[in-house]
Design a protein around this motif. Structure first.
Motif, mmCIF file in Angstrom:
data_model
loop_
_atom_site.group_PDB
_atom_site.id
_atom_site.type_symbol
_atom_site.label_atom_id
_atom_site.label_comp_id
_atom_site.label_asym_id
_atom_site.label_seq_id
_atom_site.Cartn_x
_atom_site.Cartn_y
_atom_site.Cartn_z
ATOM 1 N N CYS A 166 0.841 -1.206 0.000
ATOM 2 C CA CYS A 166 0.000 0.000 0.000
ATOM 3 C C CYS A 166 0.873 1.253 0.000
ATOM 4 C CB CYS A 166 -0.940 0.008 1.205
ATOM 5 S SG CYS A 166 -2.190 1.329 1.135
ATOM 6 N N ALA A 167 1.924 1.242 0.798
ATOM 7 C CA ALA A 167 2.841 2.384 0.829
ATOM 8 C C ALA A 167 3.508 2.571 -0.533
ATOM 9 C CB ALA A 167 3.888 2.185 1.922
ATOM 10 N N ARG A 168 3.884 1.465 -1.176
ATOM 11 C CA ARG A 168 4.508 1.553 -2.497
ATOM 12 C C ARG A 168 3.506 2.045 -3.539
ATOM 13 N NH1 ARG A 168 7.650 -4.002 -3.581
ATOM 14 N NH2 ARG A 168 8.116 -2.895 -5.526
ATOM 15 N N LEU A 169 2.268 1.594 -3.438
ATOM 16 C CA LEU A 169 1.226 2.063 -4.359
ATOM 17 C C LEU A 169 1.027 3.565 -4.220
ATOM 18 C CD1 LEU A 169 -1.118 1.618 -6.364
ATOM 19 C CD2 LEU A 169 -2.582 1.126 -4.384
ATOM 20 N N ASP A 170 0.948 4.059 -2.984
ATOM 21 C CA ASP A 170 0.752 5.497 -2.762
ATOM 22 C C ASP A 170 1.917 6.312 -3.315
ATOM 23 O OD1 ASP A 170 -1.652 4.953 -1.604
ATOM 24 O OD2 ASP A 170 -1.072 5.466 0.441
ATOM 25 N N ARG A 171 3.137 5.810 -3.157
ATOM 26 C CA ARG A 171 4.297 6.509 -3.715
ATOM 27 C C ARG A 171 4.233 6.529 -5.241
ATOM 28 N NH1 ARG A 171 7.096 3.674 0.415
ATOM 29 N NH2 ARG A 171 7.909 2.156 -1.106
ATOM 30 N N TYR A 172 3.827 5.415 -5.824
ATOM 31 C CA TYR A 172 3.670 5.332 -7.278
ATOM 32 C C TYR A 172 2.644 6.357 -7.755
ATOM 33 C CZ TYR A 172 2.426 3.273 -11.833
ATOM 34 O OH TYR A 172 2.165 3.066 -13.166
ATOM 35 N N LEU A 173 1.513 6.436 -7.059
ATOM 36 C CA LEU A 173 0.447 7.362 -7.456
ATOM 37 C C LEU A 173 0.888 8.812 -7.304
ATOM 38 C CD1 LEU A 173 -2.549 5.472 -5.807
ATOM 39 C CD2 LEU A 173 -2.048 5.631 -8.254
ATOM 40 N N LEU A 174 1.599 9.107 -6.224
ATOM 41 C CA LEU A 174 2.106 10.469 -6.038
ATOM 42 C C LEU A 174 3.091 10.843 -7.148
ATOM 43 C CD1 LEU A 174 2.695 10.740 -2.182
ATOM 44 C CD2 LEU A 174 1.226 12.226 -3.563
ATOM 45 N N ASP A 175 3.976 9.930 -7.488
ATOM 46 C CA ASP A 175 4.960 10.205 -8.535
ATOM 47 C C ASP A 175 4.292 10.385 -9.890
ATOM 48 O OD1 ASP A 175 6.983 10.035 -6.690
ATOM 49 O OD2 ASP A 175 7.551 7.977 -7.195
ATOM 50 N N ARG A 176 3.281 9.597 -10.158
ATOM 51 C CA ARG A 176 2.666 9.586 -11.494
ATOM 52 C C ARG A 176 1.558 10.630 -11.651
ATOM 53 N NH1 ARG A 176 2.696 5.151 -15.410
ATOM 54 N NH2 ARG A 176 1.270 5.719 -17.078
ATOM 55 N N PHE A 177 0.751 10.825 -10.595
ATOM 56 C CA PHE A 177 -0.435 11.677 -10.710
ATOM 57 C C PHE A 177 -0.424 12.873 -9.770
ATOM 58 C CE2 PHE A 177 -1.827 7.341 -11.867
ATOM 59 C CZ PHE A 177 -2.223 7.569 -13.174
ATOM 60 N N GLY A 178 0.542 12.949 -8.875
ATOM 61 C CA GLY A 178 0.607 14.056 -7.934
ATOM 62 C C GLY A 178 -0.369 13.895 -6.780
ATOM 63 N N ALA A 179 -0.374 14.880 -5.878
ATOM 64 C CA ALA A 179 -1.212 14.815 -4.675
ATOM 65 C C ALA A 179 -2.693 14.777 -5.013
ATOM 66 C CB ALA A 179 -0.901 16.001 -3.763
ATOM 67 N N ASN A 180 -3.110 15.538 -6.038
ATOM 68 C CA ASN A 180 -4.522 15.546 -6.413
ATOM 69 C C ASN A 180 -4.947 14.197 -6.985
ATOM 70 O OD1 ASN A 180 -4.785 18.171 -5.563
ATOM 71 N ND2 ASN A 180 -4.726 19.058 -7.612
ATOM 72 N N GLY A 181 -4.052 13.540 -7.697
ATOM 73 C CA GLY A 181 -4.368 12.216 -8.223
ATOM 74 C C GLY A 181 -4.545 11.197 -7.121
ATOM 75 N N LEU A 182 -3.667 11.231 -6.108
ATOM 76 C CA LEU A 182 -3.811 10.321 -4.969
ATOM 77 C C LEU A 182 -5.111 10.605 -4.230
ATOM 78 C CD1 LEU A 182 -2.811 8.134 -3.044
ATOM 79 C CD2 LEU A 182 -1.420 9.871 -1.890
ATOM 80 N N ARG A 183 -5.466 11.877 -4.081
ATOM 81 C CA ARG A 183 -6.737 12.231 -3.428
ATOM 82 C C ARG A 183 -7.918 11.656 -4.198
ATOM 83 N NH1 ARG A 183 -7.990 18.459 -3.379
ATOM 84 N NH2 ARG A 183 -8.266 17.935 -5.585
ATOM 85 N N SER A 184 -7.870 11.745 -5.511
ATOM 86 C CA SER A 184 -8.948 11.191 -6.332
ATOM 87 C C SER A 184 -9.040 9.679 -6.168
ATOM 88 C CB SER A 184 -8.726 11.547 -7.808
ATOM 89 O OG SER A 184 -9.763 11.020 -8.609
ATOM 90 N N VAL A 185 -7.901 9.008 -6.133
ATOM 91 C CA VAL A 185 -7.894 7.564 -5.916
ATOM 92 C C VAL A 185 -8.533 7.228 -4.572
ATOM 93 C CG1 VAL A 185 -6.386 5.572 -5.474
ATOM 94 C CG2 VAL A 185 -5.943 7.067 -7.425
ATOM 95 N N CYS A 186 -8.214 7.989 -3.544
ATOM 96 C CA CYS A 186 -8.788 7.746 -2.212
ATOM 97 C C CYS A 186 -10.295 7.988 -2.204
ATOM 98 C CB CYS A 186 -8.103 8.623 -1.174
ATOM 99 S SG CYS A 186 -6.372 8.172 -0.857
ATOM 100 N N LEU A 187 -10.767 8.966 -2.977
ATOM 101 C CA LEU A 187 -12.210 9.188 -3.089
ATOM 102 C C LEU A 187 -12.870 8.015 -3.807
ATOM 103 C CD1 LEU A 187 -14.785 10.818 -2.768
ATOM 104 C CD2 LEU A 187 -14.122 12.174 -4.778
#
Length: 230
Positions: A166-187
């Motif tokens: 999960c930690a690796r997935l979140d880092r991947y999402l932050l690197d690829r989509f930025g903070a807003n992308g990770l927020r969207s994934v969490c929504l």
């Protein structure tokens, strides 16, 4: 990372198309907000929904109606503004990734569910986070959930491998989509759990209580991460 890169490069990117804002709004209202209200009204969850707050595994949480009464549809919709529509797998949970050492890739995917009101590429990443964040596959095997007043206790067994992934997935999402992308994934993760509630309510009282409590935990964490004042 190989799985995420492959599904992005071979499925998402070649099929990208303009986002239909109306579909995003319908997705938010029908798959999320409507199911939250149904969860609050479900007879099997009434014993939990009656309280203003819940103590879940010693974590103090605002109850679901607190979020339903305060969430602004326009604000939530703005969180999806950066999403891109495309073809998706639709159910990229851990249990749908089959290890196959004999194949060139080393794995294959099963049980696609590509029909959605809103086909965002981030839905696939959110499905994977649904597995890894709170251990969806572990929750499916849980048969104990005790409720006493406003207190809920259940065994929350998540492996260290899940936590690391999960930690690796979140880092991947932050690197690829930025903070807003990770927020969207969490929504989208919240929406996935909300969509399950009608089915979970029909299974058993224990299952209804367990997934209601999980939904409450997720809402508190999402709110504290993205909506609470700094």
């Amino acid at each position: 990372k190989t799985i995420l890169d492959t599904i992005s490069e071979r499925l998402h990117q070649p099929t990208r198309r303009p986002v239909d804002a109306a579909q995003a709004g319908t997705y938010l209202r029908e798959k999320y907000l409507a199911n939250l209200r149904l969860a609050l009204q479900a007879p099997g969850c009434a014993v939990l929904a009656a309280h203003g707050s819940l103590l879940i595994n010693n974590e103090q949480c605002r109850n679901l109606d607190w979020f339903v009464s305060r969430y602004d549809e326009g604000l939530l919709l703005s969180f999806l503004a950066g999403d891109v529509s495309c073809a998706i797998h639709g159910d990229l949970t851990v249990e749908n990734i089959i290890v196959d050492p004999a194949s060139q890739a080393g794995y294959y995917l099963i049980d696609p569910n590509p029909v959605n009101l809103f086909d965002s590429e981030l839905i696939d990443f959110a499905k994977l986070r649904q597995s890894l964040h709170l251990g969806y596959e572990f929750l499916l095997r849980e048969s104990i959930c005790r409720v006493q007043g406003d207190t809920v206790i259940f065994r929350h067994t998540v492996s260290q491998a899940y936590r690391d992934l999960c930690a690796r997935l979140d880092r991947y999402l932050l690197d690829r989509f930025g903070a807003n992308g990770l927020r969207s994934v969490c929504l989208h993760e919240l929406i996935h759990f909300a969509r399950m509630m009608p089915y979970k309510n029909r299974q058993s009282e224990v299952t209804a209580h367990l997934f209601y409590a999980t939904l409450v935990l997720l809402h508190n964490r999402f709110h504290d991460s993205y909506l609470a004042p700094a």
